[in-house]
Design a protein around this motif. Structure first.
Motif, PDB file in Angstrom:
ATOM      1  N   GLY A  19       0.794  -1.230   0.000  1.00 39.15           N
ATOM      2  CA  GLY A  19       0.000   0.000   0.000  1.00 39.15           C
ATOM      3  C   GLY A  19       0.820   1.271   0.000  1.00 39.15           C
ATOM      4  N   HIS A  60      -5.925  -1.990  -5.018  1.00 37.55           N
ATOM      5  CA  HIS A  60      -5.877  -1.020  -3.923  1.00 37.55           C
ATOM      6  C   HIS A  60      -6.947   0.047  -4.157  1.00 37.55           C
ATOM      7  N   GLU A 117      -9.931  -3.315  -2.480  1.00 46.14           N
ATOM      8  CA  GLU A 117      -8.578  -3.313  -1.911  1.00 46.14           C
ATOM      9  C   GLU A 117      -8.273  -4.683  -1.295  1.00 46.14           C
TER      10      GLU A 117
END
Ligand code: SF4
Length: 686
Positions: free
Chosen positions: A214, A297, A675
């Protein structure tokens, strides 16, 4: 005398698109054999491809249409099943109907489903599993380059001077592309691997960037600042072939992206970030290769833009050994997108909201009552939200070859969504978890039992050849949909005699496929799109002279780094990420019915860093409880030092420990991808 045949086809698993022969004995597929004709794999196969024949003759295959009557699935004739579907679908308004197409069926069948949704159901609520894997690629690269596809070819990767892999476990997920990465390394290329896990793909790495999941935008922005500060950018390329460079500098030159700050965010050594930036900029031809570590994501589109930005900055586009190379997941996910199995486009990404495109398809198809209006439909992730948040807006769903009950995020949420549907059709080769919610189940043939084409991750269009008949009453997907369409009053629009006639219709309506035909595709080294005329040899490398944007320029589209939607905290201190393994594929419908593959990896596990495990008091092989804010499950711990401290990982193939019970459905605001790669978790000793 034994009747032994070798029938050429392409692999039903990953987007690499390896070719091989199916071995057919007395009319039954009994094995695979190498075929050297394709440059993609040159006769080699990974375990999934090698054992792809094993599920074909599984006793679990669906063999008859079934209708649920008084809660029980009852075998019926094709005539009864298709009449029942038509009568039920007609009850609903177009806006209440939706459909899921499939990256596992042919281009032609995706086209037929697209035509069925827009022409018969009159809805643009149409999507498929690309939403979950590479919708951020399609949206992101279309903005940067004017085309949302891999820029270079698979063979071209071995020509690279620097391989930069970020968020791709290529050796397990696309093994025959991993071979090309190794070939580049053997030819002297630098090899950079960036990932939170030290996977097999890390093996040949000269530099391993084990960064926090991330934090991709921070890492890439930081590298770009280093490149600009050192004067390593390709000034001529930027001047002649791009726009938006000042916008890029306004973002990446911020103090936030100094190497010291980026090192803190990513958990990396500043020297390693500098070395990577140097190699990417100065090797001569850097191939950036990514997969779902980048895309899955809430900032998936920003991540993709950052990948495009660094390659624009360093002039690593439009030439051999370079490019932005997203590795697509399913065998035909590129083709399903090309065929318009999306809520926003017809074939070839011609927008449904563009009046000229809308008229083009309406005129060509000749539905007497027109087609779906020129407005975007719902993505599959939005369909699920609408079903739970606004019950009654969507009522009927037609699903071809998808299994959202295991593949989509937050399975409890997906179950709630399906409970709010009134009528569900599932067309598949096996009884999947999604079939639990089906009112009608239709048995389809598998890859070995059909003709057609597929488009692999490098835009290469390849042929499938029918090797055997399907079991029982199975039928090709295009024929099933055409039967339903005929029962709904649209026989004329679906009156093909042969699948090649469907391909001709696709080629007629799709600029990228315009110069292709079954005759041309029968040659071993099949064609990369765009292929615009019968003389066009195809395009293995995109953007050589100009980009596919309206003005021909590549566009810098910078963004600031944002953390994942759910970050670890005191209650859930670990960051959870999901993925796949070498021996299984997606929801395991095929690989778990292959005795060889399933015996290699018979169940799931959770990977946890050795230091984290010690703090919790867990030992390797123990059963543990993995808990997120969605749910919890019991699973075997794999304690290892190969995963970054603070991170856990699970493959999502296994129904007995379904990782997607734990993932959450926070979405990228642009492309609506979930995500899967980052949410907060705690692990408890049982
Ligand atoms: Fe099939 Fe992909 Fe393996 Fe090739 S690399 S054999 S396409 S799973």
């Amino acid at each position: 005398m034994t009747d032994l045949k070798f029938v050429p086809t392409t692999c039903p698993y990953c987007g690499t698109g390896c070719s091989f022969n199916l071995v057919v004995k007395d009319g039954k597929v009994v094995g695979t054999a190498p075929a050297q004709r394709s440059p993609v794999n040159e006769g080699k196969l990974c375990p999934k491809g090698m054992y792809s024949f094993e599920f074909i003759n599984s006793p679990d295959r669906l063999t008859q249409p079934m209708i649920r009557k008084n809660g029980e699935l009852v075998p019926v004739s094709w005539d009864e099943a298709t009449t029942y579907i038509a009568e039920n679908l007609k009850k609903y308004k177009p806006s209440e109907r939706c459909a899921l197409s499939s990256a596992r069926v042919s281009n032609e069948e995706n086209y037929v489903m697209m035509k069925f949704a827009r022409g018969v159901l009159k809805t643009n609520h149409l999507d498929h599993c690309a939403r979950l894997c590479h919708s951020s690629t399609v949206a992101g690269l279309a903005g940067s380059f004017g085309s949302g596809a891999m820029t270079n070819s698979i063979t071209d990767i071995s020509e690279s001077k620097c391989i930069f892999i970020i968020g791709s476990n290529t050796f397990e997920q696309h093994p025959l592309i991993g071979r090309r990465e190794v070939m580049a390394k053997q030819n002297g290329a630098k090899y950079i691997y960036a990932d939170p896990r030290r996977t097999h793909t890390c093996g040949p790495a000269d530099l391993f960037l084990q960064f926090h999941s991330g934090t991709d935008v921070s890492l890439l922005n930081g590298m770009m600042q280093i490149i600009i500060k050192n004067g390593w950018e390709d000034k001529e390329f930027i001047e002649k072939r791009t726009k938006g460079y000042e916008d890029l500098k306004n973002i990446v030159m911020k103090d936030e992206y100094s190497v010291e700050n980026v090192a803190k965010v990513t958990g990396l050594d500043p020297k390693d970030i500098e070395t990577a930036a140097d190699w990417i900029a100065n090797s001569g031809a850097t191939a950036l290769i990514y997969s779902m570590g980048i895309t899955q994501h809430t900032v998936g589109v920003d991540n993709v833009h950052a990948c495009a930005n660094i390659q624009l900055l360093t002039g690593n586009l439009g030439k051999r050994g370079a490019g932005v190379n997203p590795l697509r997941g399913q065998n035909n996910v590129q083709g399903a997108c090309d065929m318009g199995a999306l809520p926003v486009s017809f074939t070839g990404y011609q927008k449904v909201t563009d009046p000229a495109s809308h008229k083009k398809f309406e005129d060509a198809w000749k539905f007497p009552d027109g087609i779906a209006p020129a407005e975007n439909g719902y993505e599959v992730t939005i369909m699920m939200n609408v079903l739970t948040d606004n019950p009654g807006e969507l009522k009927a769903m037609y699903i071809m070859g998808e299994n959202p009950l295991l593949s989509d995020p937050d399975i409890n949420h997906v179950k709630e969504a399906f409970e709010n549907l009134e009528f569900v059709v599932v067309q598949d080769i096996f009884y999947t978890e999604t079939c639990e919610y089906a009112d009608v189940i239709l048995p389809a043939v598998c890859f070995a039992e059909r003709d057609g084409t597929q488009t692999n991750t490098e835009r290469r269009v390849q042929r499938w050849h029918k090797a055997a008949d399907g079991p029982g009453e199975t039928m090709e997907d295009w024929k099933i949909i055409s039967m339903v369409a005929a029962k709904m009053g649209y026989a004329d629009q679906f009156a093909w005699n042969d699948i090649s006639e469907i391909f001709d219709e696709v080629a007629e309506l799709t600029p990228q496929y315009h110069g292709m035909s079954y005759e041309r595709l029968s040659h071993a080294d099949a064609l990369h799109w765009p292929c615009k005329t019968p003389e066009d040899p195809g395009t293995p490398i995109l953007h050589k002279e100009k980009f596919l944007t309206p003005d021909g320029l590549g566009v810098f589209l910078p963004a600031d780094w944002q953390p994942p939607a759910e970050v670890p905290d005191a209650e859930y201190p670990l960051q959870f990420t999901t993925g796949r393994c070498l021996f299984h594929w997606h929801t395991g419908t095929m690989t778990r019915r292959s005795a060889t593959l399933d015996s290699e990896v018979p169940t799931g596990w959770i990977e946890i860093n050795a230091e984290d495990a010690k703090e919790i008091g867990i030992r390797d092989g123990e059963m543990v409880r993995a808990i997120t804010r969605r749910d919890s499950l019991t699973v075997t711990a794999r304690v290892t030092s190969t995963i970054k401290k603070g991170t856990t990982f699970m493959p999502f193939h296994f129904i007995e420990c379904p990782a997607n019970l734990l993932t959450h459905n926070a979405l990228d605001p642009v492309c609506k991808i979930p995500e899967f790669k980052a949410c907060a978790m705690k692990v408890e000793k049982i």
